[in-house]
Design a protein around this motif. Structure first.
Motif, PDB file in Angstrom:
ATOM      1  N   ARG A  87       0.846  -1.184   0.000  1.00 10.26           N
ATOM      2  CA  ARG A  87       0.000   0.000   0.000  1.00 10.26           C
ATOM      3  C   ARG A  87       0.887   1.241   0.000  1.00 10.26           C
ATOM      4  O   ARG A  87       1.869   1.336   0.727  1.00 10.26           O
ATOM      5  CB  ARG A  87      -0.926   0.030   1.212  1.00 10.26           C
ATOM      6  CG  ARG A  87      -1.979  -1.066   1.187  1.00 10.26           C
ATOM      7  CD  ARG A  87      -3.173  -0.681   2.059  1.00 10.26           C
ATOM      8  NE  ARG A  87      -3.836   0.532   1.591  1.00 10.26           N
ATOM      9  CZ  ARG A  87      -4.668   0.583   0.554  1.00 10.26           C
ATOM     10  NH1 ARG A  87      -4.922  -0.514  -0.150  1.00 10.26           N
ATOM     11  NH2 ARG A  87      -5.234   1.709   0.196  1.00 10.26           N
ATOM     12  N   CYS A 144      -4.884  10.558 -10.454  1.00  4.84           N
ATOM     13  CA  CYS A 144      -5.756   9.472  -9.971  1.00  4.84           C
ATOM     14  C   CYS A 144      -6.293   8.642 -11.135  1.00  4.84           C
ATOM     15  O   CYS A 144      -6.271   7.394 -11.101  1.00  4.84           O
ATOM     16  CB  CYS A 144      -6.921  10.051  -9.176  1.00  4.84           C
ATOM     17  SG  CYS A 144      -6.507  10.670  -7.549  1.00  4.84           S
ATOM     18  N   GLU A 145      -6.781   9.321 -12.152  1.00  4.30           N
ATOM     19  CA  GLU A 145      -7.348   8.614 -13.300  1.00  4.30           C
ATOM     20  C   GLU A 145      -6.274   7.826 -14.037  1.00  4.30           C
ATOM     21  O   GLU A 145      -6.535   6.721 -14.538  1.00  4.30           O
ATOM     22  CB  GLU A 145      -8.017   9.616 -14.231  1.00  4.30           C
ATOM     23  CG  GLU A 145      -9.259  10.269 -13.633  1.00  4.30           C
ATOM     24  CD  GLU A 145      -9.846  11.348 -14.526  1.00  4.30           C
ATOM     25  OE1 GLU A 145     -10.936  11.858 -14.193  1.00  4.30           O
ATOM     26  OE2 GLU A 145      -9.217  11.684 -15.555  1.00  4.30           O
ATOM     27  N   GLU A 201      -5.617   4.737 -12.095  1.00  2.96           N
ATOM     28  CA  GLU A 201      -6.746   3.825 -12.248  1.00  2.96           C
ATOM     29  C   GLU A 201      -6.651   3.045 -13.556  1.00  2.96           C
ATOM     30  O   GLU A 201      -7.029   1.864 -13.619  1.00  2.96           O
ATOM     31  CB  GLU A 201      -8.052   4.611 -12.188  1.00  2.96           C
ATOM     32  CG  GLU A 201      -9.286   3.736 -12.076  1.00  2.96           C
ATOM     33  CD  GLU A 201     -10.536   4.552 -11.791  1.00  2.96           C
ATOM     34  OE1 GLU A 201     -11.603   3.941 -11.608  1.00  2.96           O
ATOM     35  OE2 GLU A 201     -10.436   5.793 -11.762  1.00  2.96           O
ATOM     36  N   ALA A 259      -6.404   0.263  -6.391  1.00  4.32           N
ATOM     37  CA  ALA A 259      -6.764  -0.201  -5.046  1.00  4.32           C
ATOM     38  C   ALA A 259      -5.576  -0.201  -4.099  1.00  4.32           C
ATOM     39  O   ALA A 259      -5.764  -0.283  -2.875  1.00  4.32           O
ATOM     40  CB  ALA A 259      -7.362  -1.608  -5.127  1.00  4.32           C
ATOM     41  N   ASP A 319      -3.731   5.235  -1.653  1.00  2.00           N
ATOM     42  CA  ASP A 319      -4.566   6.229  -0.990  1.00  2.00           C
ATOM     43  C   ASP A 319      -3.994   7.606  -1.306  1.00  2.00           C
ATOM     44  O   ASP A 319      -2.786   7.763  -1.504  1.00  2.00           O
ATOM     45  CB  ASP A 319      -4.590   6.018   0.529  1.00  2.00           C
ATOM     46  CG  ASP A 319      -5.392   4.794   0.930  1.00  2.00           C
ATOM     47  OD1 ASP A 319      -5.999   4.159   0.041  1.00  2.00           O
ATOM     48  OD2 ASP A 319      -5.400   4.457   2.123  1.00  2.00           O
ATOM     49  N   ARG A 335     -14.019  14.125  -4.598  1.00  2.00           N
ATOM     50  CA  ARG A 335     -14.361  12.818  -4.025  1.00  2.00           C
ATOM     51  C   ARG A 335     -15.684  12.312  -4.588  1.00  2.00           C
ATOM     52  O   ARG A 335     -15.834  11.120  -4.880  1.00  2.00           O
ATOM     53  CB  ARG A 335     -14.432  12.926  -2.503  1.00  2.00           C
ATOM     54  CG  ARG A 335     -14.988  11.680  -1.841  1.00  2.00           C
ATOM     55  CD  ARG A 335     -15.046  11.832  -0.333  1.00  2.00           C
ATOM     56  NE  ARG A 335     -13.777  11.475   0.293  1.00  2.00           N
ATOM     57  CZ  ARG A 335     -13.604  11.409   1.619  1.00  2.00           C
ATOM     58  NH1 ARG A 335     -14.601  11.707   2.432  1.00  2.00           N
ATOM     59  NH2 ARG A 335     -12.450  11.055   2.113  1.00  2.00           N
ATOM     60  N   GLY A 348     -15.861   8.916  -7.041  1.00  2.00           N
ATOM     61  CA  GLY A 348     -16.593   7.768  -6.514  1.00  2.00           C
ATOM     62  C   GLY A 348     -15.963   7.226  -5.251  1.00  2.00           C
ATOM     63  O   GLY A 348     -14.828   7.553  -4.883  1.00  2.00           O
ATOM     64  N   GLN A 349     -16.695   6.357  -4.587  1.00  2.18           N
ATOM     65  CA  GLN A 349     -16.252   5.833  -3.296  1.00  2.18           C
ATOM     66  C   GLN A 349     -15.103   4.840  -3.412  1.00  2.18           C
ATOM     67  O   GLN A 349     -14.454   4.531  -2.409  1.00  2.18           O
ATOM     68  CB  GLN A 349     -17.434   5.178  -2.579  1.00  2.18           C
ATOM     69  CG  GLN A 349     -18.554   6.151  -2.235  1.00  2.18           C
ATOM     70  CD  GLN A 349     -19.679   5.483  -1.477  1.00  2.18           C
ATOM     71  OE1 GLN A 349     -19.712   4.259  -1.331  1.00  2.18           O
ATOM     72  NE2 GLN A 349     -20.626   6.288  -0.992  1.00  2.18           N
ATOM     73  N   ASP A 350     -14.846   4.315  -4.594  1.00  2.00           N
ATOM     74  CA  ASP A 350     -13.759   3.350  -4.735  1.00  2.00           C
ATOM     75  C   ASP A 350     -12.381   4.006  -4.591  1.00  2.00           C
ATOM     76  O   ASP A 350     -11.394   3.330  -4.288  1.00  2.00           O
ATOM     77  CB  ASP A 350     -13.849   2.658  -6.100  1.00  2.00           C
ATOM     78  CG  ASP A 350     -15.071   1.761  -6.208  1.00  2.00           C
ATOM     79  OD1 ASP A 350     -15.590   1.352  -5.143  1.00  2.00           O
ATOM     80  OD2 ASP A 350     -15.510   1.490  -7.342  1.00  2.00           O
ATOM     81  N   VAL A 351     -12.292   5.309  -4.835  1.00  2.00           N
ATOM     82  CA  VAL A 351     -11.021   6.023  -4.707  1.00  2.00           C
ATOM     83  C   VAL A 351     -10.925   6.592  -3.297  1.00  2.00           C
ATOM     84  O   VAL A 351     -11.757   7.389  -2.874  1.00  2.00           O
ATOM     85  CB  VAL A 351     -10.919   7.160  -5.745  1.00  2.00           C
ATOM     86  CG1 VAL A 351      -9.611   7.922  -5.567  1.00  2.00           C
ATOM     87  CG2 VAL A 351     -11.023   6.601  -7.149  1.00  2.00           C
ATOM     88  N   ARG A 352      -9.911   6.161  -2.573  1.00  2.00           N
ATOM     89  CA  ARG A 352      -9.721   6.606  -1.191  1.00  2.00           C
ATOM     90  C   ARG A 352      -8.893   7.890  -1.202  1.00  2.00           C
ATOM     91  O   ARG A 352      -7.664   7.849  -1.255  1.00  2.00           O
ATOM     92  CB  ARG A 352      -9.026   5.507  -0.383  1.00  2.00           C
ATOM     93  CG  ARG A 352      -9.919   4.301  -0.120  1.00  2.00           C
ATOM     94  CD  ARG A 352      -9.149   3.146   0.514  1.00  2.00           C
ATOM     95  NE  ARG A 352      -8.387   3.541   1.678  1.00  2.00           N
ATOM     96  CZ  ARG A 352      -8.864   3.622   2.923  1.00  2.00           C
ATOM     97  NH1 ARG A 352     -10.158   3.346   3.135  1.00  2.00           N
ATOM     98  NH2 ARG A 352      -8.095   3.964   3.928  1.00  2.00           N
TER      99      ARG A 352
END
Length: 713
Positions: free
Chosen positions: A135, A158-159, A162, A168, A171, A195, A199-203
């Motif tokens: 992590r 971030c994208e 992804e 995953a 963070d 945020r 979406g919620q999948d990205v911390r």
């Protein structure tokens, strides 16, 4: 009515048990490192592979310096060497050694890139993307920056991560030290929107510090102490940083593969340059940067350096060895360490961890100051931070290469006043030879009189050799570029790049004397005890007002006039000899105006780079998001009053009143309470408060609730 007294029943308060911005804390201890510590054992295998390379660099530097010293002595010894000439010779040796050291390192980088030598970590951007298990936290410290652009870049990163399928494992933390209340609330609004859109999948998380103690190093240290134990590595970004998901995943994989490595530094490439100044800096960094970086990585080995951003760090190594002490004494030399990155790398290496650089890894980007004045302002802060390292040089246990990093940083600023003194003494020697009568009957026996004299022909050859050592690395970088067909095409072809090198060399040569004056002034101010502070870096189009241009560049211009008059008084040949320096100073004002122009930057097609010709997707996406329309927040208090979701989130992430010692009062908050009690409406109270008082109110749930409870007129 006592509005402050009723705050605890205020309807503006959110749920204090709900935290929208941060995960559960996972603390990690950080103990301040002493300046005296035992030297760890260096692995024999690492030392065996590193010392021949370092011997080559040092031997080449020494041989070139001795040759330059001998030739300069031959220039000055005609008719005997005077005291002024001895001083000139000493200064020349110091400055020539600096040039020779950089030259030999660049030669090493040329052969590394020419033969496509792989780095020790084995990172290959062309290989298949490796799988990762650990992590990693990506940390984005920010301080009064434009939150819309900062979080646009973060979203693009971030994208991109992804798209690698490894999202995953990461963070994301926005670590704010912002002190401007409007920027702070805008950061929260942008974060909540980001945020929601990701979406919620990205911390992704956001933390704001009430006090920016120790600035960026304290910001990172605070995160490590609160959340560090949950992560194997952290990747440090800057507000202007941009990285591809591919490069990030490869860095994490390299850290997993090399468990003895504490830090891997990438080579950030400058992008998004608009003004002429920024564009030639971008061109120079893109063309020459890889060669310079490959050279220093070749001989640094496991004793590399850290530049403060676009680098991945092993959290446990950082927590154990990189907590910095506060220096004794007053600012600018005392207090918190400004250039913390060099020291953090040196301390982790002292603890037995390896520090590496990945010069050939692609996908790491940053931005450049838009004008010479902005560059000089940032440079002033770096100057103070590097001169602070004078107090850290004697620290026990540091590897000698780590000490060399500190010396290099110090020398990069001390060379400016040394060059200035060298030029002034050169003029004084010429004046002495022109106007001071030689002593025909000196004390003691002498067949001939002694007066200052130099060999002009040999001096010209010394000058040519020195300039050659400065220019040759640029031509070597051009040769390396020619061997890469795809890169050559993206640059615009070999002839265009060669023309760009000539134009960049001319412009850099004209601005170098101005930077010499600016840096000499900065060093002088620091030695006199002036603190640089911490200004927000401009990242706009670089426009500078006429008044600021005249005020800031008048001193270099006056120095140019003085040098020109002094040289002309001696002789016209001396004036022509010094013209490269004098011309840059005399043209400081018009060149500053031209170089800070965005229109001139657009017209400078010679400085095209591959990232402009074929921009990476992450750059296109970041610019697309940054250019999207957004609404600036003018009054943060009014924004909270009108935005229920933002208001609730802000309250939920404010700490309670906490414990304080009797008699400890925040004067800004106390004054704000008094003004709020005296106001008859919300608008009146908001108008009463200064920015610093608004900042204090935004940190106090009780006082903020009282303010929001006031009625509108």
């Amino acid at each position: 009515m006592d509005t402050v007294g009723k705050v605890h029943g205020s309807s503006w308060r959110g749920d204090p048990h709900q935290n929208q911005f941060l995960p559960l804390e996972s603390p990690m201890e950080m103990a301040v490192q002493p300046l005296r510590a035992r030297q760890p054992q260096i692995q024999a295998s690492e030392f065996a592979t590193a010392w021949p390379r370092r011997a080559c660099i040092l031997a080449g530097t020494v041989l070139l310096t001795l040759a330059g010293c001998y030739e300069m002595y031959q220039v000055l010894q005609v008719g005997g060497v005077t005291i002024l000439e001895w001083i000139i010779l000493v200064l020349f040796v110091l400055l020539f050694a600096w040039i020779a050291f950089s030259f030999t390192s660049a030669i090493a980088g040329f052969f590394v890139l020419l033969f496509r030598s792989k780095d020790k970590l084995g990172i290959d951007s062309a290989a298949a993307l490796p799988a990762i298990e650990s992590r990693t936290a990506l940390l984005l410290p920010t301080y009064n920056e434009d939150p819309y652009r900062v979080l646009a870049r973060l979203r693009a990163i971030c994208e991109s991560v992804e798209e690698t399928g490894c999202a995953a494992r990461f963070d994301w933390f926005v670590l704010s030290d912002t002190t401007d209340p409007a920027v702070w609330i805008a950061e929260e609004a942008c974060f909540l929107r980001l945020r929601r859109e990701l979406g919620q999948d990205v911390r992704i998380f956001y933390r704001h510090r009430p006090q920016n103690t120790a600035r960026k190093s304290g910001n990172i240290e605070d995160w490590v102490k609160r959340f560090g134990s949950n992560y194997e590595c952290m990747l440090i970004l800057d507000a202007d940083s941009l990285m591809t998901g591919d490069s990030i995943v490869r860095l994490v994989a390299a850290m997993e593969q090399h468990q003895h490595v504490a830090l891997i530094q990438t080579l950030p490439i400058v992008v998004n340059a608009r003004t002429l100044f920024a564009r030639w800096q971008q061109f120079a960094g893109r063309l020459y940067g890889p060669l310079i970086a490959a050279g220093i990585a070749w001989w640094h080995g496991s004793e590399g350096n850290y530049w403060g951003h676009n680098a991945i760090i092993r959290v446990r190594a950082f927590a154990r060895y990189a907590a910095l002490p506060e220096l004794k004494g007053r600012k600018p030399f005392g207090g918190h360490i400004l250039s913390h990155d060099f020291i953090e790398a040196a301390f982790m290496r002292r603890g037995g961890w390896a520090i590496h650089m990945a010069p050939t890894l692609r996908g790491s980007y940053e931005e450049c100051p838009p004008s010479l004045l902005d560059f000089a302002a940032r440079d002033r802060r770096w100057c103070q931070g590097n001169l602070q390292h004078l107090a850290l040089l004697p620290a026990r246990g540091l590897h000698w290469v780590s000490r060399l990093h500190l010396l290099t940083g110090i020398g990069s600023y001390l060379t400016a006043p040394l060059w200035f003194i060298f030029l002034v003494l050169g003029i004084l020697v010429s004046l002495q030879a022109q106007f001071v009568r030689p002593e025909y009957f000196p004390k003691g026996f002498s067949l001939f009189p002694t007066w200052p004299a130099q060999d002009p022909i040999l001096a010209a050859w010394v000058f040519v050799a020195t300039m050659g050592m400065l220019i040759l690395p640029k031509l070597l970088a051009w040769i390396v570029m020619l061997t890469h067909g795809d890169e050559r095409r993206k640059f615009g072809g070999g002839f265009r790049v060669l023309a760009g090198i000539l134009a960049e060399t001319l412009l850099s040569g004209l601005t170098a004397p101005v930077m010499m004056i600016f840096q000499s002034s900065a060093v002088g101010g620091i030695l006199l005890g002036r603190d640089a502070g911490w200004q927000v870096q401009r990242r706009d189009d670089g426009a500078v007002s006429r008044e600021d241009t005249l005020r800031k560049y008048s001193v270099p211009t006056l120095f140019g006039v003085a040098m020109a008059v002094s040289a002309y008084v001696v002789s016209l040949p001396l004036l022509l000899w010094m013209m490269p320096v004098i011309l840059g100073l005399l043209l400081a004002i018009p060149l500053a105006t031209l170089s800070s122009s965005a229109s001139a930057g657009t017209a400078s097609s010679l400085f095209r780079t591959p990232e402009e010709t074929s921009p990476p997707q992450v750059l296109l996406r970041a610019n697309e998001l940054a250019n999207a329309s957004h609404r600036q927040i003018s009054c943060p208090l009014l924004e909270l009053r009108g935005n229920a979701g933002l208001r609730e989130a802000h309250f939920n992430n404010l700490s309670g009143p906490g414990l304080r010692n009797r008699g400890e009062v925040d004067p800004h908050l106390a004054i704000a309470r008094a003004k709020i009690e005296d106001a008859e409406s919300f608008d009146e109270a908001a108008g009463f408060l200064s920015p610093r008082e608004k900042f204090a109110v935004l940190h106090s749930p009780a006082v903020l609730g009282a303010l929001l409870d006031l009625q509108s007129p």
